[in-house]
Design an enzyme around this catalytic site. Structure first.
Site, PDB file in Angstrom:
ATOM      1  N   LYS A  37       0.846  -1.190   0.000  1.00 29.73           N
ATOM      2  CA  LYS A  37       0.000   0.000   0.000  1.00 29.73           C
ATOM      3  C   LYS A  37       0.877   1.234   0.000  1.00 29.73           C
ATOM      4  O   LYS A  37       2.008   1.137   0.483  1.00 29.73           O
ATOM      5  CB  LYS A  37      -0.958   0.025   1.183  1.00 29.73           C
ATOM      6  CG  LYS A  37      -0.375  -0.250   2.568  1.00 29.73           C
ATOM      7  CD  LYS A  37       0.814   0.470   3.080  1.00 29.73           C
ATOM      8  CE  LYS A  37       0.703   1.939   3.366  1.00 29.73           C
ATOM      9  NZ  LYS A  37       1.977   2.531   3.908  1.00 29.73           N
ATOM     10  N   TYR A  61      -4.384   4.018   6.007  1.00 27.54           N
ATOM     11  CA  TYR A  61      -4.882   3.024   6.978  1.00 27.54           C
ATOM     12  C   TYR A  61      -6.236   3.454   7.557  1.00 27.54           C
ATOM     13  O   TYR A  61      -7.096   2.630   7.851  1.00 27.54           O
ATOM     14  CB  TYR A  61      -3.890   2.846   8.138  1.00 27.54           C
ATOM     15  CG  TYR A  61      -2.649   2.088   7.775  1.00 27.54           C
ATOM     16  CD1 TYR A  61      -2.636   0.698   7.791  1.00 27.54           C
ATOM     17  CD2 TYR A  61      -1.481   2.747   7.411  1.00 27.54           C
ATOM     18  CE1 TYR A  61      -1.492  -0.014   7.460  1.00 27.54           C
ATOM     19  CE2 TYR A  61      -0.327   2.044   7.076  1.00 27.54           C
ATOM     20  CZ  TYR A  61      -0.348   0.672   7.097  1.00 27.54           C
ATOM     21  OH  TYR A  61       0.784  -0.027   6.763  1.00 27.54           O
TER      22      TYR A  61
HETATM   23  P1  NAD Z   1      12.281   1.955   2.294  1.00 28.18           P
HETATM   24  O1  NAD Z   1      12.647   3.287   1.756  1.00 28.18           O
HETATM   25  O2  NAD Z   1      12.847   1.545   3.612  1.00 28.18           O
HETATM   26  O3  NAD Z   1      12.633   0.812   1.239  1.00 28.18           O
HETATM   27  C1  NAD Z   1      12.521   1.002  -0.141  1.00 28.18           C
HETATM   28  C2  NAD Z   1      13.574   0.193  -0.857  1.00 28.18           C
HETATM   29  O4  NAD Z   1      13.511   0.532  -2.248  1.00 28.18           O
HETATM   30  C3  NAD Z   1      15.007   0.512  -0.380  1.00 28.18           C
HETATM   31  O5  NAD Z   1      15.732  -0.693  -0.259  1.00 28.18           O
HETATM   32  C4  NAD Z   1      15.565   1.355  -1.509  1.00 28.18           C
HETATM   33  O6  NAD Z   1      16.980   1.200  -1.658  1.00 28.18           O
HETATM   34  C5  NAD Z   1      14.838   0.799  -2.715  1.00 28.18           C
HETATM   35  N1  NAD Z   1      14.790   1.713  -3.854  1.00 28.18           N
HETATM   36  C6  NAD Z   1      14.974   1.335  -5.144  1.00 28.18           C
HETATM   37  N2  NAD Z   1      14.899   2.395  -5.958  1.00 28.18           N
HETATM   38  C7  NAD Z   1      14.667   3.468  -5.179  1.00 28.18           C
HETATM   39  C8  NAD Z   1      14.489   4.857  -5.465  1.00 28.18           C
HETATM   40  N3  NAD Z   1      14.529   5.347  -6.718  1.00 28.18           N
HETATM   41  N4  NAD Z   1      14.260   5.687  -4.427  1.00 28.18           N
HETATM   42  C9  NAD Z   1      14.197   5.227  -3.155  1.00 28.18           C
HETATM   43  N5  NAD Z   1      14.359   3.913  -2.837  1.00 28.18           N
HETATM   44  C10 NAD Z   1      14.592   3.040  -3.837  1.00 28.18           C
HETATM   45  O7  NAD Z   1      10.690   1.901   2.343  1.00 28.18           O
HETATM   46  P2  NAD Z   1       9.768   0.906   3.162  1.00 28.18           P
HETATM   47  O8  NAD Z   1       9.402   1.521   4.453  1.00 28.18           O
HETATM   48  O9  NAD Z   1      10.341  -0.456   3.171  1.00 28.18           O
HETATM   49  O10 NAD Z   1       8.438   0.968   2.248  1.00 28.18           O
HETATM   50  C11 NAD Z   1       8.360   0.274   1.024  1.00 28.18           C
HETATM   51  C12 NAD Z   1       6.889   0.130   0.640  1.00 28.18           C
HETATM   52  O11 NAD Z   1       6.223  -0.616   1.642  1.00 28.18           O
HETATM   53  C13 NAD Z   1       6.116   1.436   0.519  1.00 28.18           C
HETATM   54  O12 NAD Z   1       5.189   1.346  -0.511  1.00 28.18           O
HETATM   55  C14 NAD Z   1       5.399   1.555   1.851  1.00 28.18           C
HETATM   56  O13 NAD Z   1       4.197   2.297   1.772  1.00 28.18           O
HETATM   57  C15 NAD Z   1       5.135   0.124   2.167  1.00 28.18           C
HETATM   58  N6  NAD Z   1       5.066  -0.130   3.616  1.00 28.18           N
HETATM   59  C16 NAD Z   1       4.028  -0.846   4.090  1.00 28.18           C
HETATM   60  C17 NAD Z   1       3.961  -1.151   5.435  1.00 28.18           C
HETATM   61  C18 NAD Z   1       2.861  -2.020   5.953  1.00 28.18           C
HETATM   62  O14 NAD Z   1       2.697  -2.125   7.163  1.00 28.18           O
HETATM   63  N7  NAD Z   1       2.108  -2.692   5.096  1.00 28.18           N
HETATM   64  C19 NAD Z   1       4.919  -0.687   6.309  1.00 28.18           C
HETATM   65  C20 NAD Z   1       5.988   0.043   5.794  1.00 28.18           C
HETATM   66  C21 NAD Z   1       6.046   0.308   4.433  1.00 28.18           C
END
Ligand code: NAD
Length: 379
Positions: free
Chosen positions: A123, A211
């Site tokens: 999401k 959420y």
């Molecule tokens: P994050 O920034 O920690 O991780 C993103 C990953 O994508 C990183 O490893 C990063 O290196 C990579 N990446 C590749 N290309 C990129 C670019 N151009 N710019 C930035 N990063 C790039 O994010 P996250 O917190 O892991 O979130 C990822 C997804 O998961 C999002 O869509 C977020 O909304 C979702 N999320 C959902 C929940 C949940 O409870 N369901 C919780 C957290 C995050």
């Protein structure tokens, strides 16, 4: 990240590696090794019964190699963003789980579907409604499942809350309140893209507020017909050069219920919901954390139910595996993802017009009520 601190204590560490997958279980490729993947999903596979980690897709060779070694994955199971499409040749990968920044969801979902894989996408589904629709069209064209990772549809406390509301024991729900937000940190790369309008699609609203938008709908099991919303943003705060900070909104539902919601990237971390019914009330605070959620029920002699905590991420991945095997219905559909995007766009539109009423009857009806099909583990 909200929930991470609470959830981390309840989930095992990454270092132990996976147990061999049970016969018939479904192989997943995780795309993006950021906070959620490393903190919750990769460790979560250890608690899965029907899903297992089959491959990793990352832009960082060093990180991918480290995680692969920890998880006992062979080097051929490591992909990068450029050679990602060669997953087509690996029949061991049946589901691709997109865990990338929001603006990358559409591209990688569509590439995975074109490779013949089913997709579980985080999401919010995408950053534009058009991208969400392209993702749905790609799933139809490929005849593959596309599920949105609305983990609360699989989380016991939220399911217990939904079931109690459906039972009518507290009378008709009249008011729902959802508050979902936290302090953001521009210096954290994981927040930097969330504070970028193009990359997040809408700051706190699309990250945390979603959420509440989704929550009001699953708690009431109906769809709002109109919304009014307001936003407040300090443009002198370097975090909010592009995105709005605080939104407050009010959805009106056909039953007469009203849902008040708020989200912010500048208030203390909270993910809570409350429901006031004719004869009683329910408070879930925290309501949507990774773990440690707490429900309080008062009124009409209804006791607060005992709830067994589980790894909700493992549960969600197992559910996707069951959908792929035809053993479970799709609950968190891609159309549901688009519905939330339309509703968040309506919130932004209303706020931009100073709280003008915006119609939200988009014709969406949830095909499957999570409360009716997703079982709750016995306490
Ligand atoms: P994050 O920034 O920690 O991780 C993103 C990953 O994508 C990183 O490893 C990063 O290196 C990579 N990446 C590749 N290309 C990129 C670019 N151009 N710019 C930035 N990063 C790039 O994010 P996250 O917190 O892991 O979130 C990822 C997804 O998961 C999002 O869509 C977020 O909304 C979702 N999320 C959902 C929940 C949940 O409870 N369901 C919780 C957290 C995050």
């Amino acid at each position: 990240m909200i929930g991470a601190g609470v959830g981390a204590a309840l989930l095992p560490s990454i270092a132990r590696g996976q147990t061999p997958p049970a016969k018939g279980s479904v192989g997943f490729a995780i795309v993006g090794l950021g906070k959620l993947s490393l903190g919750q999903l990769v460790p979560g596979f250890r608690n899965c019964k029907k899903a297992y980690l089959a491959a990793l897709v990352s832009g960082s060779e060093e990180k991918a190699n480290r995680v692969a070694a920890e998880q006992k994955l062979p080097s051929r199971a490591i992909y990068n963003y450029a050679d990602f499409d060669r997953i087509v040749a690996d029949p061991g990968i049946e589901v691709v789980y997109i865990v990338l920044p929001n603006f990358m969801h559409a591209e990688y979902t569509i590439r995975a579907l074109k490779a013949g894989k089913h997709v579980l996408c985080e999401k919010p589904m995408a950053t534009t409604i058009e991208d969400g629709q392209r993702m749905i069209a790609a799933a139809k064209a490929a005849n593959r499942h596309l599920m949105i990772a609305y983990r609360c549809h699989y989380e016991p406390m939220n399911l217990v809350g939904m079931r109690l509301l459906r039972s009518g024991k507290l009378g008709k729900p009249r008011i729902v309140v959802t508050d979902m937000g936290r302090q953001s940190d521009l210096s954290d790369p994981s927040d930097a893209w969330r504070l970028d309008m193009k990359k997040s699609g809408g700051g706190a609203l699309t990250d945390m507020g979603v959420y509440g938008v989704n929550g009001a709908r699953y708690l009431l099991n109906e769809e709002p017909t109109e919304v009014q919303a307001w936003s407040r943003t300090d443009r002198n705060d370097p975090r909010f050069k592009e995105v709005e900070d605080l939104y407050a909104w009010q959805f009106r539902f056909p039953s007469g219920a009203i849902a008040n919601g708020s989200t912010s990237f500048s208030y203390a971390g909270t993910m809570s919901w409350h429901v006031m019914c004719e004869n009683g009330k329910m408070t879930a605070d925290p309501g949507c954390f990774y773990g440690g959620n707490r429900l309080t029920v008062t009124g009409n002699g209804v006791e607060t139910p005992q709830i067994t905590e589980i790894d909700q991420f493992a549960r969600e991945m197992d559910w996707m595996a069951d959908v792929v095997r035809g053993r479970a219905p799709m609950v968190s559909t891609a159309e549901e993802g688009v519905q939330d995007m339309r509703l968040m766009e309506a919130i932004m539109e209303s706020a931009a017009k100073g709280g003008a009423t915006v119609a939200t009857n988009f014709g969406f009806r949830r095909p499957v009520d999570p409360a009716a099909v997703v079982d709750v583990p016995a306490a």
